[in-house]
Write a protein that holds these residues in place. Sequence first.
Motif, PDB file in Angstrom:
ATOM      1  N   ALA A 194       2.101   1.983  -3.413  1.00 35.58           N
ATOM      2  CA  ALA A 194       0.994   2.286  -4.320  1.00 35.58           C
ATOM      3  C   ALA A 194       0.472   3.698  -4.088  1.00 35.58           C
ATOM      4  O   ALA A 194       0.149   4.424  -5.044  1.00 35.58           O
ATOM      5  N   THR A 196      -1.699  -2.944  -5.873  1.00 33.29           N
ATOM      6  CA  THR A 196      -0.448  -2.628  -5.189  1.00 33.29           C
ATOM      7  C   THR A 196       0.781  -3.115  -5.951  1.00 33.29           C
ATOM      8  O   THR A 196       1.870  -3.220  -5.384  1.00 33.29           O
ATOM      9  N   ARG A 236       0.806  -1.222   0.000  1.00 36.85           N
ATOM     10  CA  ARG A 236       0.000   0.000   0.000  1.00 36.85           C
ATOM     11  C   ARG A 236       0.842   1.276   0.000  1.00 36.85           C
ATOM     12  O   ARG A 236       0.565   2.201  -0.782  1.00 36.85           O
TER      13      ARG A 236
END
Length: 284
Positions: free
Chosen positions: A54, A103, A51
Amino acid sequence: MLHVTSTVPEYLALLDVAPGDRERAWVREYEQAHADLFEMYYAGYGHRDGRPAAVALVPDLAPEVREREARALLALEHAASDFEGLGLLPGGTDLHVTLMVGTGHSNAWVRPVDGTPVLFVALELLPPEGYEDILVVHELVHVVHLQALLPALARRAELENHLGLRIWLEGLAVAATRQLLPDRPAHHYFFVAGYDWPEQCRTALPQIAPTLLRNLEVCDATLTYAFVGVTEDQPWPSRAGYWIGDQVVTEVMQAGTELDELLGWQPDRIVQSLRASALLTGRS
């Protein structure tokens, strides 16, 4: 006909969130808007620990994500039309597609959702313009074969992690894509970077073949990933199962079996073909 779900609108909304709050918004707003999708995604195709990276990519990716979405849809429309023209898909077939931003771990995959094959494309990993057709055709082959396998999967859900079946499925998708989109660089069909990867797989064949033949009918996610996933924990290259599957399927196709027939093969026939292959029995 394409039935499309897209996470792009909610992804683009992350641009309006302050950078310091964006990771929390990724979870509480973006993922929650597609909660079932992300639950499935993190169960087998993405990682929550991706995460932060991303989120950091949002300012660079967001301005071009609509263009990626459009390219993916155009490639899907063209591929579906070609498949129908070749008789690989019945005319007017409903194709269910999900376009998302994840991700950065899996570029595309197919799995049944409520008994229907769904094709997922991760837009952050969509190949550059001019190469997305290989990815889409590869996955559409999976859609067609999965449709034929749905009754078997309904009886035996564990077949999702059947080693021989998974290797065959990936090999069939590679071989079929090469037949349908010929004359591309060889490594593009396998989605690997190294030009010497096929030779690395062939060199490792004495280690691969006995393990594979011994476990062809084993249903185990970890074992299957050892052959088709990206890993450095095995004495063979990552994704070597793609190369094995492609070699065996190509052998069968060269013996005269047509693609449309192969797309209907069931697990028992697939295992039989793998066991009899010249590659795995040392006759090649």
